[in-house]
Design an enzyme around this catalytic site. Structure first.
Site, PDB file in Angstrom:
ATOM      1  N   CYS A 124       0.897  -1.163   0.000  1.00 20.58           N
ATOM      2  CA  CYS A 124       0.000   0.000   0.000  1.00 20.58           C
ATOM      3  C   CYS A 124       0.931   1.206   0.000  1.00 20.58           C
ATOM      4  O   CYS A 124       1.461   1.567   1.045  1.00 20.58           O
ATOM      5  CB  CYS A 124      -0.914   0.007   1.222  1.00 20.58           C
ATOM      6  SG  CYS A 124      -1.924   1.506   1.301  1.00 20.58           S
ATOM      7  N   CYS A 135      -0.327   4.184   2.233  1.00 23.79           N
ATOM      8  CA  CYS A 135      -0.730   4.077   3.636  1.00 23.79           C
ATOM      9  C   CYS A 135      -0.330   2.718   4.174  1.00 23.79           C
ATOM     10  O   CYS A 135       0.860   2.389   4.230  1.00 23.79           O
ATOM     11  CB  CYS A 135      -2.244   4.311   3.720  1.00 23.79           C
ATOM     12  SG  CYS A 135      -2.937   4.223   5.363  1.00 23.79           S
ATOM     13  N   SER A 136      -1.298   1.900   4.516  1.00 29.29           N
ATOM     14  CA  SER A 136      -1.001   0.627   5.170  1.00 29.29           C
ATOM     15  C   SER A 136      -2.119  -0.378   4.915  1.00 29.29           C
ATOM     16  O   SER A 136      -2.310  -1.287   5.703  1.00 29.29           O
ATOM     17  CB  SER A 136      -0.858   0.856   6.670  1.00 29.29           C
ATOM     18  OG  SER A 136      -2.011   1.535   7.148  1.00 29.29           O
ATOM     19  N   CYS A 137      -2.878  -0.194   3.835  1.00 28.14           N
ATOM     20  CA  CYS A 137      -4.018  -1.066   3.551  1.00 28.14           C
ATOM     21  C   CYS A 137      -3.535  -2.511   3.420  1.00 28.14           C
ATOM     22  O   CYS A 137      -2.549  -2.785   2.731  1.00 28.14           O
ATOM     23  CB  CYS A 137      -4.729  -0.609   2.280  1.00 28.14           C
ATOM     24  SG  CYS A 137      -5.367   1.068   2.444  1.00 28.14           S
TER      25      CYS A 137
END
Lengths: 103, 210
Positions: free
Chosen positions: B104, B107-109
């Site tokens: 991601c 972000c951190s998906c």
């Protein structure tokens, strides 16, 4: 919106740092910040896109300097203030009160 | 925890979080017991063992694999793995010709329902910045080298779509049942930053841990 978070393809960050047998959280406050963010998200005052935007819509240096859950905390505080739920002043006052209790 | 210095000492962040929780509780916005349940769920109940069960079944049951590749959200839901951060799942299959990796960049998906919460490196700048540009070099950071003719595919997750890599079934695992197969499936093999363990490597890891 572009910003420091839009880092795909950017050079200069160095190697991937892999921690062996990494714990899920690295401090108790990370547990609480995680859980508060998820729990507040369930109230429906905002959605995932809004909460992402609040974490990312900030000065690039602050974003890059924060650890992951510090970014969550920053975003949660902005959301709480904008939704008239908790103000930054209230947090500062409560921090002073807790610090005095503890001293 | 973080690779950066902070202008505020960590204790200040801890105090800030404590202050915020006490305010949210006082205003009736969160229940501390509910927070404990959330933390326990992700520390002890939801994690890569979920994804490993899905992969092991896909290796064992050809009809299940078809369902997984066709509609991963529904196939994963057959295990009861549903909900937050796994609402729209896509499975991508590693083969002798193609190696898939998931990131991601923004972000951190991450697919919480099958892998739990992501490790720090997945959320940190080096992986997010580099894997889309030099996936082979990033793989090397994880100690993995693939033949030059293998095509690399990097999938950038979004707030909606989350990916699960179906790793290649390792050699020597032909006679194993689902539970034994699941033990070969590492978290990293389902992100694409690792490979599934061979039965021999899995035995060695177990012995080293004992």
């Amino acid at each position: 919106m572009n910003g420091a978070h839009d880092m795909g393809g950017m050079d200069g960050f160095g190697p991937v740092e892999i921690e062996k047998n990494e714990p899920l959280f690295h401090a108790e406050w990370e547990r609480r910040a995680f859980a508060m963010t998820v729990a507040m998200g369930a109230h429906g005052h905002w959605n995932i896109d809004v909460s992402r935007f609040m974490r990312e819509n900030r000065d690039p240096l602050g974003y890059l300097e924060d650890s992951y859950y510090e970014r969550w905390l920053y975003g949660l505080e902005v959301l709480l203030e904008r939704n008239d739920l908790v103000t930054r002043d209230e947090i500062a006052a409560r921090m002073r009160a807790l610090a005095e209790d503890g001293s | 925890m973080s690779q950066h210095d902070h202008s505020t000492p960590p204790s200040d962040t801890a105090l800030r979080v404590k202050a915020l929780e006490s305010l949210l509780v006082e205003k009736g916005l969160v229940d501390p017991a509910a927070l404990d349940v959330l933390i326990d769920t992700y520390e002890n109940k939801v994690g890569p063992r979920n994804g490993a069960a899905v992969v092991a079944r896909a290796w064992s049951d050809p009809a299940y694999k078809v369902r997984l590749m066709d509609d991963a959200t529904a196939a994963i839901a057959e295990f009861g793995y549903t909900g937050r951060q796994g609402e729209h799942m896509v499975a991508v299959e590693n083969t002798a010709q193609v190696h898939n990796m998931v990131v991601c960049t923004l972000c951190s998906c991450y697919p919480w329902t099958v892998l739990g919460l992501p490790p720090v490196w997945y959320k940190a700048s080096p992986y997010r910045a580099r894997v889309v540009k030099e996936p082979r070099a990033v793989l090397a950071d994880f100690g993995v080298t693939l033949p030059e003719d293998v095509e690399m595919r990097v999938w950038d997750s979004t707030a909606e779509i989350r990916y699960l890599v179906l790793p290649r079934r390792p050699e020597g695992s032909e006679d194993l049942g689902e539970a034994e197969l699941a033990a070969l499936v590492t978290r990293d093999s389902m992100i694409g930053t690792g490979l599934a363990l061979t039965p021999g490597a899995a035995r060695a890891e177990t012995e080293a841990a004992e």
